[in-house]
Design an enzyme around this catalytic site. Structure first.
Site, PDB file in Angstrom:
ATOM      1  N   ASN A   9     137.428  46.137  11.497  1.00 54.69           N
ATOM      2  CA  ASN A   9     137.525  46.015  12.958  1.00 54.69           C
ATOM      3  C   ASN A   9     139.005  46.098  13.336  1.00 54.69           C
ATOM      4  O   ASN A   9     139.758  45.165  13.102  1.00 54.69           O
ATOM      5  CB  ASN A   9     136.913  44.668  13.369  1.00 54.69           C
ATOM      6  CG  ASN A   9     137.215  44.305  14.811  1.00 54.69           C
ATOM      7  OD1 ASN A   9     137.598  45.156  15.613  1.00 54.69           O
ATOM      8  ND2 ASN A   9     137.042  43.024  15.142  1.00 54.69           N
ATOM      9  N   TRP A  10     139.395  47.220  13.904  1.00 54.25           N
ATOM     10  CA  TRP A  10     140.822  47.435  14.211  1.00 54.25           C
ATOM     11  C   TRP A  10     141.269  46.712  15.479  1.00 54.25           C
ATOM     12  O   TRP A  10     142.448  46.743  15.807  1.00 54.25           O
ATOM     13  CB  TRP A  10     141.115  48.935  14.347  1.00 54.25           C
ATOM     14  CG  TRP A  10     140.900  49.734  13.108  1.00 54.25           C
ATOM     15  CD1 TRP A  10     140.441  49.283  11.898  1.00 54.25           C
ATOM     16  CD2 TRP A  10     141.158  51.135  12.940  1.00 54.25           C
ATOM     17  NE1 TRP A  10     140.390  50.317  10.991  1.00 54.25           N
ATOM     18  CE2 TRP A  10     140.823  51.461  11.620  1.00 54.25           C
ATOM     19  CE3 TRP A  10     141.629  52.141  13.793  1.00 54.25           C
ATOM     20  CZ2 TRP A  10     140.943  52.767  11.119  1.00 54.25           C
ATOM     21  CZ3 TRP A  10     141.748  53.428  13.300  1.00 54.25           C
ATOM     22  CH2 TRP A  10     141.412  53.734  11.972  1.00 54.25           C
ATOM     23  N   LYS A  11     140.321  46.129  16.200  1.00 54.29           N
ATOM     24  CA  LYS A  11     140.651  45.432  17.461  1.00 54.29           C
ATOM     25  C   LYS A  11     141.494  46.350  18.356  1.00 54.29           C
ATOM     26  O   LYS A  11     141.271  47.548  18.374  1.00 54.29           O
ATOM     27  CB  LYS A  11     141.356  44.103  17.161  1.00 54.29           C
ATOM     28  CG  LYS A  11     140.578  43.279  16.134  1.00 54.29           C
ATOM     29  CD  LYS A  11     141.010  41.852  16.044  1.00 54.29           C
ATOM     30  CE  LYS A  11     140.100  41.144  15.053  1.00 54.29           C
ATOM     31  NZ  LYS A  11     140.326  39.709  14.994  1.00 54.29           N
ATOM     32  N   HIS A  95     131.513  39.778  19.518  1.00 54.88           N
ATOM     33  CA  HIS A  95     132.657  39.273  18.755  1.00 54.88           C
ATOM     34  C   HIS A  95     133.243  38.055  19.488  1.00 54.88           C
ATOM     35  O   HIS A  95     133.245  38.013  20.719  1.00 54.88           O
ATOM     36  CB  HIS A  95     133.710  40.372  18.604  1.00 54.88           C
ATOM     37  CG  HIS A  95     134.802  39.987  17.654  1.00 54.88           C
ATOM     38  ND1 HIS A  95     135.832  39.160  18.040  1.00 54.88           N
ATOM     39  CD2 HIS A  95     135.005  40.279  16.351  1.00 54.88           C
ATOM     40  CE1 HIS A  95     136.633  38.969  16.988  1.00 54.88           C
ATOM     41  NE2 HIS A  95     136.152  39.638  15.950  1.00 54.88           N
ATOM     42  N   GLU A  97     136.115  37.195  20.180  1.00 53.80           N
ATOM     43  CA  GLU A  97     137.154  37.507  21.177  1.00 53.80           C
ATOM     44  C   GLU A  97     136.525  37.989  22.487  1.00 53.80           C
ATOM     45  O   GLU A  97     137.045  37.736  23.573  1.00 53.80           O
ATOM     46  CB  GLU A  97     138.144  38.533  20.598  1.00 53.80           C
ATOM     47  CG  GLU A  97     139.050  37.882  19.556  1.00 53.80           C
ATOM     48  CD  GLU A  97     139.500  38.777  18.413  1.00 53.80           C
ATOM     49  OE1 GLU A  97     139.408  40.016  18.537  1.00 53.80           O
ATOM     50  OE2 GLU A  97     139.939  38.231  17.380  1.00 53.80           O
ATOM     51  N   GLU A 167     131.271  34.787  11.635  1.00 53.18           N
ATOM     52  CA  GLU A 167     132.726  34.722  11.718  1.00 53.18           C
ATOM     53  C   GLU A 167     133.157  33.408  12.362  1.00 53.18           C
ATOM     54  O   GLU A 167     133.210  33.304  13.596  1.00 53.18           O
ATOM     55  CB  GLU A 167     133.261  35.873  12.567  1.00 53.18           C
ATOM     56  CG  GLU A 167     132.929  37.246  12.032  1.00 53.18           C
ATOM     57  CD  GLU A 167     133.900  38.287  12.592  1.00 53.18           C
ATOM     58  OE1 GLU A 167     134.618  38.887  11.800  1.00 53.18           O
ATOM     59  OE2 GLU A 167     133.949  38.445  13.815  1.00 53.18           O
ATOM     60  N   GLY A 173     141.910  35.642  12.132  1.00 49.61           N
ATOM     61  CA  GLY A 173     143.316  35.913  12.405  1.00 49.61           C
ATOM     62  C   GLY A 173     144.238  34.733  12.152  1.00 49.61           C
ATOM     63  O   GLY A 173     145.398  34.758  12.543  1.00 49.61           O
ATOM     64  N   SER A 213     139.752  36.172   8.167  1.00 52.63           N
ATOM     65  CA  SER A 213     140.828  36.137   7.164  1.00 52.63           C
ATOM     66  C   SER A 213     140.389  36.552   5.756  1.00 52.63           C
ATOM     67  O   SER A 213     140.852  35.989   4.767  1.00 52.63           O
ATOM     68  CB  SER A 213     141.505  34.768   7.142  1.00 52.63           C
ATOM     69  OG  SER A 213     142.129  34.516   8.398  1.00 52.63           O
ATOM     70  N   GLY A 234     139.441  42.112   9.965  1.00 47.07           N
ATOM     71  CA  GLY A 234     140.408  42.428  11.014  1.00 47.07           C
ATOM     72  C   GLY A 234     141.725  42.853  10.389  1.00 47.07           C
ATOM     73  O   GLY A 234     141.901  43.989   9.953  1.00 47.07           O
ATOM     74  N   GLY A 235     142.660  41.906  10.303  1.00 49.36           N
ATOM     75  CA  GLY A 235     144.023  42.186   9.848  1.00 49.36           C
ATOM     76  C   GLY A 235     144.118  43.043   8.593  1.00 49.36           C
ATOM     77  O   GLY A 235     144.881  44.020   8.556  1.00 49.36           O
TER      78      GLY A 235
HETATM   79  P1  PGA Z   1     140.610  38.768  10.615  1.00 45.90           P
HETATM   80  O1  PGA Z   1     139.575  39.197  11.770  1.00 45.90           O
HETATM   81  O2  PGA Z   1     140.142  39.427   9.339  1.00 45.90           O
HETATM   82  O3  PGA Z   1     141.933  39.285  11.072  1.00 45.90           O
HETATM   83  O4  PGA Z   1     140.557  37.276  10.516  1.00 45.90           O
HETATM   84  C1  PGA Z   1     138.201  39.265  11.533  1.00 45.90           C
HETATM   85  C2  PGA Z   1     137.456  39.711  12.781  1.00 45.90           C
HETATM   86  O5  PGA Z   1     137.824  39.304  13.883  1.00 45.90           O
HETATM   87  O6  PGA Z   1     136.479  40.492  12.706  1.00 45.90           O
END
Ligand code: PGA
Length: 255
Positions: A9-11, A95, A97, A167, A173, A213, A234-235
């Site tokens: 997930n590149w956000k 998600h 966010e 999640e 993050g 993470s 994500g990251g």
């Molecule tokens: P993260 O994000 O790996 O940076 O913690 C995961 C996500 O939001 O899908």
């Protein structure tokens, strides 16, 4: 055995040029892996180009959200039907966010899932508790409510392809990952809930991803857990080498 998935997930990272570079790099390092579903989920503006670049590769395309109508006067929105036209196969829905910053609720998650499935795409339905909820011993209750709300009134046949992603919000993050045991406990509960809501065959076949993470140092222990079927990353998905390590490690755990 459930086929594992690693989805990046590149956000809101990577413009069109940066996306092209990253996809080329990822293609180069994961081309020989065939026992993991590899997915990249770039921002909307990148989807069309990235979709073309993925033709005849072993990587599939996903989007980060969609609206529930196919078309109409909904300024600023993108429909599942449109995502399909640029070769998307998956759409993440709900998600944390989106829930935190954009008013997403279990009800709107449910509407979006319907639209994704009606258009022949596969929803990756995200659920997870906040730190406050975990510390208040509400994790199971919160996740149960989110899963049952998301799938409300959807039949077993209808949601057959759907994927769930657990999640924990406090792990996203933050560098603070759920321990494999903490994640497994919630994954097992979700699987049990799916059995209650549907059947043991649906529950046994359902892929449940972990996100929060995930990185090269912890992916192996997470993927070894019985009810964890992959990751939503994500990251660590923003660099080809770390994403490739996650995919390769998962491939080894499953071979
Ligand atoms: P993260 O994000 O790996 O940076 O913690 C995961 C996500 O939001 O899908």
């Amino acid at each position: 055995m459930r086929r594992p998935m690693m989805a990046g997930n590149w956000k809101m990272y990577k413009d069109v040029n940066e996306a092209a570079t990253l996809v080329n790099d990822i293609k180069r390092v994961v081309f020989d892996i065939n026992n993991v579903d590899i997915v990249v989920i770039p921002p909307f503006v990148d989807l069309s180009d990235v979709g073309e670049m993925l033709i005849e590769s072993n990587i599939l395309l996903g989007a980060q959200n969609c609206f529930w109508e196919d078309e109409g006067a909904f300024t600023g929105e993108v429909s599942a039907k449109m995502l399909k036209s640029v070769r998307c196969v998956y759409v993440t829905i709900g998600h944390s966010e989106r829930r935190k910053y954009f008013g997403e609720t279990d009800k709107t998650v449910n509407r979006r899932i319907k639209s994704v499935l009606d258009n022949g795409l596969i929803p990756i339905v995200c659920v997870g508790e906040t730190l406050e909820e975990r510390e208040g011993a509400k994790t199971m209750e919160v996740v149960r409510t989110q899963v049952s709300g998301a799938l409300k009134d959807l039949s077993e046949e209808y949601i057959d392809s759907a994927i769930i992603a657990y999640e924990p919000v406090w792990a996203i993050g933050t560098g603070r990952t759920a321990t494999p045991g903490q994640a497994q406990e919630v994954h097992a509960m979700i699987r049990e809930l799916l059995k209650e809501m549907y059947s043991s065959s649906l529950s046994e076949g359902k892929r449940i991803l972990y996100g929060g993470s995930v990185k090269p140092e912890n992916v192996e222990d997470l993927m070894k857990e019985k009810d964890i079927d992959g990751g939503l990353i994500g990251g660590a998905s923003l660099k080809a080498d770390s994403f490739a390590t996650l995919v390769q490690t998962t491939s080894e755990v499953y071979s």
